[in-house]
Write an enzyme that holds these catalytic residues in place. Structure first.
Site, short mmCIF file in Angstrom:
data_model
loop_
_atom_site.label_atom_id
_atom_site.label_comp_id
_atom_site.label_asym_id
_atom_site.label_seq_id
_atom_site.Cartn_x
_atom_site.Cartn_y
_atom_site.Cartn_z
CG ASP A 10 -1.98 -1.12 1.19
OD1 ASP A 10 -1.93 -1.96 0.27
OD2 ASP A 10 -2.83 -1.17 2.11
CE LYS A 108 -3.98 -4.40 1.26
NZ LYS A 108 -4.67 -3.34 1.99
CB CYS A 153 -2.01 -2.96 5.20
SG CYS A 153 -3.74 -2.43 5.07
C1 VGL Z 1 -4.65 0.59 5.70
C2 VGL Z 1 -6.29 1.40 7.07
C3 VGL Z 1 -7.22 1.29 6.07
C4 VGL Z 1 -3.22 0.23 5.52
C5 VGL Z 1 -5.58 0.45 4.68
O1 VGL Z 1 -2.74 0.19 4.37
O2 VGL Z 1 -2.53 -0.01 6.55
N1 VGL Z 1 -5.03 1.04 6.89
N2 VGL Z 1 -6.86 0.80 4.87
#
Ligand code: VGL
Ligand code: ZN
Length: 204
Positions: A10, A108, A153
């Site tokens: 991410d 995702k 994540c």
């Molecule tokens: C994430 C919160 C919501 C992350 C993704 O990448 O850690 N955290 N969506």
């Protein structure tokens, strides 16, 4: 090595300073992650990828504030500001990330009713993303995780990875955390107990 993969979690605009769910210093890791991409034979990226109105957004629950928690069918779920909406600038990888070498991008969080922190399973801990099968079929048994956010994540991915039988390392110096209500310390402890190798090349 052929049986190893780097998994970059991410590293998207919305998790970097100026983004909708900015992680402090999120952009600082880009040069180090790029070095690691260069040095690894196999690279997989994940991309948080939510439809508008996703159930993990506080804005989808009247009266709810971001960073509070609600009970979903699959258990407690933290509510977030709207972020990483499919196709938005915020959902793009950081512009400095050397992402072209990646052999796979796992998206995702696209199911409206389930959030997905982990690269392997959604937050119901049952719905697979397909990453385990992909890595197994490719003969990959060892992974290194980097990216955002350490305590969400990255940590959930690492916990699922060891559970799936992968030798798993998290490079903490190539991650940054959200750290909500002590979540960083708690998730570091859980990763250590589960058998994740934690490395910090700044202090090791
Ligand atoms: C994430 C919160 C919501 C992350 C993704 O990448 O850690 N955290 N969506
Ligand atoms: Zn998300």
């Amino acid at each position: 090595m052929a049986d190893e993969a780097l998994v970059v979690i991410d590293l998207q605009n919305d998790f970097c300073p100026g983004g909708a769910l900015a992680v402090t210093g999120g952009d600082e890791i880009v040069p180090l992650v790029n070095d690691m991409i260069r040095r690894n034979d196999h690279v997989v990226l994940t991309q948080d990828w939510h439809p508008a109105g996703h159930s993990s957004f506080a804005s989808s629950h009247p009266g709810a504030q971001p960073f509070t928690s609600i009970e979903m069918a699959y258990g407690p779920q933290t509510l977030w500001p709207d972020h990483c909406i499919q196709g938005s600038l915020g959902s793009d990888f950081h512009s400095g990330l050397a992402w072209t070498k990646a052999e796979l991008v796992i998206r995702k969080g696209f199911r409206p009713d389930i959030d997905s922190y982990s690269a392997f399973f959604e937050n119901d801990h049952k719905t697979p993303t397909g990453l385990t099968g992909y890595l197994r079929e490719r003969g990959i048994n060892t992974i290194t995780l980097v990216g955002l956010a350490t305590d969400y994540c990255v940590a959930y991915s690492a916990l699922d990875a060891v559970r799936q039988g992968f030798r798993t390392t998290v490079r903490l110096d190539a991650c940054r955390a959200i750290d909500l209500n002590g979540s960083l310390e708690a998730m570091i402890a859980r990763m250590r107990e589960a058998g994740v190798t934690l490395e910090d090349h700044l202090t090791d």
